[in-house]
Design an enzyme around this catalytic site. Structure first.
Site, short mmCIF file in Angstrom:
data_model
loop_
_atom_site.label_atom_id
_atom_site.label_comp_id
_atom_site.label_asym_id
_atom_site.label_seq_id
_atom_site.Cartn_x
_atom_site.Cartn_y
_atom_site.Cartn_z
N LYS A 179 0.99 -1.46 0.02
CA LYS A 179 0.14 -0.36 0.16
C LYS A 179 0.80 1.36 -0.14
O LYS A 179 2.18 0.87 0.75
CB LYS A 179 -1.17 0.21 1.59
CG LYS A 179 -2.12 -1.13 1.07
CD LYS A 179 -2.69 -0.95 3.02
CE LYS A 179 -3.54 -1.98 2.51
NZ LYS A 179 -4.72 -2.11 1.71
N ARG A 183 -9.93 -11.56 2.20
CA ARG A 183 -11.07 -12.78 1.21
C ARG A 183 -10.80 -14.54 1.98
O ARG A 183 -11.45 -14.89 1.71
CB ARG A 183 -11.72 -12.49 0.34
CG ARG A 183 -10.56 -12.28 -0.84
CD ARG A 183 -10.73 -11.52 -2.01
NE ARG A 183 -10.95 -10.43 -1.58
CZ ARG A 183 -11.32 -9.03 -2.58
NH1 ARG A 183 -11.13 -9.46 -3.68
NH2 ARG A 183 -11.41 -7.73 -2.14
N1 BES Z 1 -8.23 -3.46 4.41
C1 BES Z 1 -8.51 -3.75 3.01
C2 BES Z 1 -9.60 -2.52 3.03
C3 BES Z 1 -9.33 -1.50 3.86
C4 BES Z 1 -9.76 0.07 3.16
C5 BES Z 1 -10.06 -1.34 4.76
C6 BES Z 1 -9.75 0.90 4.08
C7 BES Z 1 -10.49 -0.56 5.92
C8 BES Z 1 -10.25 1.09 4.69
C9 BES Z 1 -8.28 -4.56 2.30
O1 BES Z 1 -7.68 -5.96 1.84
C10 BES Z 1 -7.44 -4.27 1.00
O2 BES Z 1 -6.79 -4.19 0.83
N2 BES Z 1 -8.96 -4.19 -0.66
C11 BES Z 1 -8.11 -3.87 -1.35
C12 BES Z 1 -8.71 -4.64 -2.09
C13 BES Z 1 -8.24 -4.80 -3.54
C14 BES Z 1 -7.06 -5.02 -3.96
C15 BES Z 1 -8.94 -5.62 -4.79
C16 BES Z 1 -8.75 -2.71 -2.02
O3 BES Z 1 -9.99 -2.44 -1.27
O4 BES Z 1 -7.94 -1.50 -2.11
MN MN Z 2 -5.51 -5.24 2.15
#
Ligand code: BES
Ligand code: MN
Ligand code: ZN
Length: 498
Positions: A276, A350
């Site tokens: 990230k 997931r």
């Molecule tokens: N934990 C994150 C989602 C999240 C984002 C929670 C902001 C709280 C605040 C999750 O694991 C994630 O990174 N999801 C990605 C999925 C994508 C890579 C398909 C996302 O939402 O960008």
């Molecule tokens: Mn994630």
């Protein structure tokens, strides 16, 4: 943490302690017990109401300082609006507002539970007390200094004066369990990831044994034996071991089929190799908000001795980049036997839930499964922070969740599922891939989960917008809101107990 509020009950007419809080409605009248109390100052109070154009609207409040002829430093008159229309959620809010009116350093306050022309239900005092507790919560265990002018954390006793002390106390026993469950969930979410790693999360869950919850903890070795390769793949880049914790509250007969709650417990989500951006990454300490809720819920159900068999299972992992970390393109075999191509290591929640859902379905054959997960940023784009996303294969369960959401204020908004979305996660090399592209990101994530629940009635709550970085409300000032504990406690109480 400081949560220095103790709740006490007394009968109308008992000695007043500290700040006095009284209720009035939109007629600006007072109940009998309150009238008696305020009598020596009734003229001054009427003048103050008038001067402030106070109309007794729900949530409005008027402060009187050092009122002459009353033995208190401060009176807060709290409006309730139309007294005949008050709901539990209004009492809850009023408790929060009352607590918010107490100046820092207050040691005692007395709330007179009394309104003109009607006797209040026992639940009113208990809901107000719950609101006081939730509002007064602050996570300050890592603060070693105070800002200038900030008062030192003081233990606060709030005394609720009621017509029937016994009834109010009994109602409070059940609500106090919920207050403690929400507090536990908030603490877990607020805790930093260097302290709350998967093994520590499991230890905190083990503390639920003190209220009669059976707790089992599975470590890496055990999880490998169970075949949870999707979950373990997420944790393999971390020096911390992963944990799956099974919590069971048996409040009904052994024959009664359990209800099951499953939580995403990513104690920190760097994204892994699909790392990230730096900005805001610290928020990912809250990526275990689903697991925190499940833990708080199991605590609440056990502490109030709910007449239900409930299972709570959390998947705790840390998602880190490392030489041992999972790569994009890797293919893992989940416990279900289905294979998953990893496209993005940041779509890790997931993968964790896939194995836990499958495990719970196989082992417990529950009446339903509800999972909670801070699963997608896309749910924030869709719904903001007001509603959690609800996905379900079962209209009845979805309806019950929506009703419990409306009643508690922890609201859910149903989103679609369908084969058109499902096919977006078909993979060229494996049975499925772990992302479905940018569009409908929350929906394809839910489709992925659905591949691991078979015919079990199931609902998925995407709580990325509600569990952390939470909106400031009358009953919450905390970053981690403990979202979902009250919702699911209500779901169980209204539809699945007895
Ligand atoms: N934990 C994150 C989602 C999240 C984002 C929670 C902001 C709280 C605040 C999750 O694991 C994630 O990174 N999801 C990605 C999925 C994508 C890579 C398909 C996302 O939402 O960008
Ligand atoms: Mn994630
Ligand atoms: Zn995540």
């Amino acid at each position: 943490m400081s949560e220095p509020v103790t709740i006490q009950f007394a009968k109308h007419g008992a000695a007043l302690k500290g700040v006095l809080i009284v209720l009035t409605d939109d007629t600006l009248g007072f109940g009998k017990a309150t009238q008696k109390l305020l009598k020596p100052a009734s003229g001054a109070i009427a003048r103050a109401m008038d001067a402030d154009r106070f109309k007794g609207k729900l949530g409005g409040a008027l402060d009187l300082l050092a009122p002459e002829k009353l033995d208190t430093t401060r009176v807060v008159v709290l409006g309730v609006g139309k007294a005949a229309e008050l709901k539990d959620s209004d009492y809850l809010r009023l408790g929060g507002i009352a607590a918010g009116r107490l100046p820092g350093g207050t040691r005692e306050a007395t709330i007179i539970i009394d309104l003109p022309g009607r006797s209040l239900p026992a639940s009113a005092a208990a809901e107000i007390a719950l609101g006081v507790r939730l509002r007064a919560y602050a996570f300050d265990r890592y603060k070693t200094k105070r800002k200038e002018g900030e008062s030192e954390p003081t233990p606060l006793a709030v005394i609720l004066q009621v017509a029937d002390e016994g009834l109010a106390k009994r109602a409070w026993i059940a609500r106090e369990a919920v207050a403690d469950g929400v507090t536990l969930a908030r603490n877990l979410v607020n805790e930093p990831s260097n302290v709350l790693d998967p093994p520590e999360f499991a230890r905190r869950a083990e503390e639920l044994r003190s209220v009669g919850v059976e707790v089992e903890v599975f470590d890496d070795e055990e999880l490998a034996r169970l075949g949870m390769r999707a979950l373990l793949g997420v944790g393999q880049g971390s020096i911390k071991e992963s944990r799956v914790v099974v919590m069971r509250w048996n409040g009904a007969s052994a024959k009664s089929q359990p209800v099951a709650f499953i939580g995403k417990g990513v104690t920190f989500d760097t994204g892994g190799i699909s790392i990230k951006p730096a900005a805001g990454m610290e928020d990912m300490k809250g990526d275990m908000g689903g697991a925190a809720c499940v833990t708080g819920l199991l605590y609440a159900l056990a502490a109030r001795k709910a007449k239900v068999n409930a299972v709570g299972v959390i998947g705790c992992v840390e998602n880190m980049p490392d030489g041992a970390a999972q790569r994009p393109g890797d293919i893992v075999t989940s416990m279900s036997g289905q294979t998953i191509e990893i496209i993005n290591t940041d779509a890790e929640g997931r993968l964790v839930l896939a194995d836990v859902l499958w495990y719970v379905k196989e082992r417990f054959k529950p009446r339903f499964m509800v999972d909670l997960a801070t699963l997608t940023g896309a749910i924030l784009v869709a719904l903001g922070q007001e509603y959690a996303g609800l996905f379900s294969n079962d209209d009845e369960l979805a309806g019950h969740l929506a009703a419990a959401g409306a009643a508690t204020g922890e609201r859910v908004w149903r989103m679609p599922l369908g084969p058109e979305y499902d096919k977006l996660i078909d993979s060229r090399f494996a049975d499925m891939k772990n992302t479905g592209g940018r569009n409908g990101g929350s929906i394809t994530a839910a489709q992925f989960l659905q591949r691991f629940v078979d015919k079990t009635p199931w609902a998925h709550l995407d709580v990325a917008g509600t569990a952390m970085g939470s909106l400031s409300t009358d009953i919450n000032k905390s970053w981690g809101s403990g979202w979902g504990v009250r919702l699911l406690d209500k779901l169980v109480a209204d539809y699945y107990e007895g």
